[in-house]
Design an enzyme around this catalytic site. Structure first.
Site, PDB file in Angstrom:
ATOM      1  N   TYR A   7      18.921  22.944 -24.476  1.00 36.81           N
ATOM      2  CA  TYR A   7      19.991  21.957 -24.424  1.00 36.81           C
ATOM      3  C   TYR A   7      21.094  22.358 -25.402  1.00 36.81           C
ATOM      4  CZ  TYR A   7      18.611  18.095 -21.389  1.00 36.81           C
ATOM      5  OH  TYR A   7      18.342  17.314 -20.303  1.00 36.81           O
ATOM      6  N   GLU A  55      24.553  20.438 -25.505  1.00 33.41           N
ATOM      7  CA  GLU A  55      25.752  19.605 -25.389  1.00 33.41           C
ATOM      8  C   GLU A  55      26.674  19.831 -26.583  1.00 33.41           C
ATOM      9  OE1 GLU A  55      22.858  16.875 -23.099  1.00 33.41           O
ATOM     10  OE2 GLU A  55      22.749  18.362 -24.686  1.00 33.41           O
ATOM     11  N   ASP A  65      44.280  24.623  -8.545  1.00 32.15           N
ATOM     12  CA  ASP A  65      42.895  24.889  -8.157  1.00 32.15           C
ATOM     13  C   ASP A  65      42.891  26.244  -7.457  1.00 32.15           C
ATOM     14  OD1 ASP A  65      40.398  25.081  -7.056  1.00 32.15           O
ATOM     15  OD2 ASP A  65      40.427  23.134  -6.063  1.00 32.15           O
ATOM     16  N   THR A 119      36.218  28.162  -9.276  1.00 27.97           N
ATOM     17  CA  THR A 119      34.809  28.517  -9.218  1.00 27.97           C
ATOM     18  C   THR A 119      34.683  29.964  -9.663  1.00 27.97           C
ATOM     19  OG1 THR A 119      35.074  29.136  -6.906  1.00 27.97           O
ATOM     20  CG2 THR A 119      34.222  26.933  -7.351  1.00 27.97           C
ATOM     21  N   LYS A 144      33.227  32.692  -5.582  1.00 30.85           N
ATOM     22  CA  LYS A 144      33.867  33.032  -4.308  1.00 30.85           C
ATOM     23  C   LYS A 144      34.438  34.449  -4.403  1.00 30.85           C
ATOM     24  CE  LYS A 144      34.862  28.229  -2.999  1.00 30.85           C
ATOM     25  NZ  LYS A 144      34.564  27.431  -4.209  1.00 30.85           N
ATOM     26  N   ARG A 175      27.212  30.933  -9.081  1.00 29.71           N
ATOM     27  CA  ARG A 175      27.763  29.640  -8.688  1.00 29.71           C
ATOM     28  C   ARG A 175      28.074  28.831  -9.950  1.00 29.71           C
ATOM     29  NH1 ARG A 175      27.629  28.753  -3.485  1.00 29.71           N
ATOM     30  NH2 ARG A 175      28.147  26.565  -3.798  1.00 29.71           N
TER      31      ARG A 175
END
Length: 479
Positions: free
Chosen positions: A66, A68, A243, A272, A275, A281
């Site tokens: 973890y 954060e 975007d 992203t 692509k 991903r």
């Protein structure tokens, strides 16, 4: 550099053996997916093939941690290695795109867009509101002040490309969270040319007065002039958000330069990484210094714990994208899309905007008497993997559609060139010509069912496999 394919083969083979010892159905599905991808023409514009190094980076102990927070400021102890991973990934992103700031935590493109939206709201709405109310942080607000702040947020406006014109769900589509966060207005394209009409866009923006002007697309087969988009945003006092999820690889590979490169013109850019960028991903956000602090609050503002193993894979993929080999690849993606478009047009297909100058083409399937769903299914049966997509003023809606979107990034990764994509165009038109819609039981034209000329699917599949045999996927990788 030594050939590491044999080493990778052992790594993947051993990993699958371990997986099979726990749940063999999963290892079988993984093997089957590789076989399916090796044996089909993968033409979905939003898909690609990550490198073996990138794939291997995803499966490691970083996934168990973890983390954060931000680099050097975590809410959990023992994050020094995650700090290294995130720092390296962000460094590669900044250097690759020439951005002032990079945030590599988003789990997906939608997450990246949400981070961008909320960062803009925080920078342009929350901070001024706090200052007006005499509060340093939101913790200092009284309940009545919170109501004022919420009203300020909800009154904000976003303006993005409509779904049927080639925009994305997150550009203000009413069923998406972006269409619920903001009052929204969509801009389309010229009815005749299918191209963005910048003068009309300026007039619409002057009337609507958005806080955020969204540029970028999911199924628009042309390049965007971001200098014009910047002028429009400035004319109405809007933040320019781009975007570039679909075309990030063409920006990274120096195919889109000058006014077609969004980085020098946009306030915030999201993308992203899987692509045309050919990574794992995931998503990332690039921003000017003005918005860096607000973007850095993506966790806990929008995101939960970052996927540290995926950030590591992003670092590897971004390092690969900084090479001259990737620039050659990106140029080939654009060249191959042009060859594919030319081949389709010569064989009588109608393309939205009449062609392409990026990585995708959009076929109007109504000229073959088919819905997009019928065309997609007929092509899939024949070994050609595409996806149905809306076209401007689509009479069949967003589910059945009247188009098929086709992209070149994945097959270009396999090494196909212009002549090969001309052959692909021949296969596509052959299938669409040989497909017939089936009338529904109600007597009305069906939107999903179809028939194919006897043997056409098998012949096309065999032809596709023969072509792909010349361009093996992950050559030398044996499982």
């Amino acid at each position: 550099m030594p050939d590491l394919t044999a080493t990778a083969s052992r790594a993947f083979s051993d990993a699958l053996t371990v997986i099979a010892s726990v749940e063999p159905r999963i290892s079988d599905a993984i093997r089957a997916e590789l076989a399916d991808q090796r044996g089909s023409l993968k033409l979905i514009a939003s898909e690609n093939y990550a490198s073996l190094a990138t794939l291997l980076t995803m499966g490691n102990w970083l996934s168990d941690k973890y983390a954060e927070g931000t680099i050097g400021h975590r809410f959990y102890a023992g994050c020094q290695n995650v700090d290294t991973v995130e720092s390296v990934a962000a460094e590669h992103a900044r250097e690759l795109f020439g951005a002032e700031y990079a945030y590599v935590q988003p789990h997906s493109g939608i997450d990246a867009n949400l981070v961008a939206y909320w960062a803009i709201l925080n920078a342009k709405v929350e901070s001024p509101t706090l200052q007006r109310l005499g509060a340093k942080t939101v913790n200092d607000l009284a309940e009545s002040d919170w109501e004022d702040l919420r009203a300020e947020f909800n009154r904000q406006r976003v303006m993005g490309m409509s779904l049927d014109a080639g925009g994305h769900l997150t550009h203000g589509f009413r069923h998406n969270i972006s269409g619920k966060m903001f009052a929204q207005h969509s801009y389309g394209t010229d009815p005749e040319s299918g191209l963005i009409d910048y003068d009309k866009l300026l007039a619409d923006a002057r009337e609507f007065k958005p806080l955020i002007l969204v540029a970028g697309y999911s199924a628009y087969p042309r390049r965007v002039n971001f200098a014009r988009m910047r002028e429009i945003a400035d004319a109405v006092g809007a933040v320019l958000f781009v975007d570039m999820a679909h075309f990030a690889g063409l920006v990274a590979g120096k195919v889109f330069t000058g006014e077609e490169n969004p980085i020098p013109y946009a306030d915030v850019v999201a993308t992203t990484t899987h692509k045309s960028l050919r990574g794992p991903r995931g998503g990332l956000v690039l921003a000017t210094k003005e918005f860096s602090d607000a973007v850095d609050k993506g966790c806990p503002m929008v995101l939960g714990g970052p996927l540290s193993n995926m950030m590591a894979a992003k670092a590897v993929a971004l390092a690969e994208a900084r090479t001259t080999a990737f620039q050659s690849y990106a140029q080939a993606v654009a060249d191959n899309a042009q060859a594919l478009a030319d081949g389709l047009l010569r064989r009588g297909a109608r393309l939205v905007t009449g062609g392409t100058d990026n990585h995708l083409v959009l076929i109007d399937t109504t000229t073959f008497g088919l819905t997009g769903r019928q065309a997609e299914s007929a092509l899939l049966e024949s070994g050609v993997v595409t996806n149905r997509n809306s076209i401007p003023a689509d009479p069949n809606g967003a589910w059945y559609t009247s188009g098929v979107r086709i992209g070149t990034p994945a097959l270009t990764s396999r090494g196909l060139g212009a002549d090969d994509f001309d052959e692909v165009a021949d296969m596509i038109v052959g299938v669409l010509t040989g497909a017939e819609p089936v009338t529904a039981s109600t007597g009305k034209p069906g939107k999903a069912k179809y028939t194919l000329t006897d043997g056409l699917a098998d012949r096309t599949r065999a032809r596709a496999e023969e072509l792909l045999d010349r361009f093996p996927l992950y050559p030398g990788l044996t499982l």
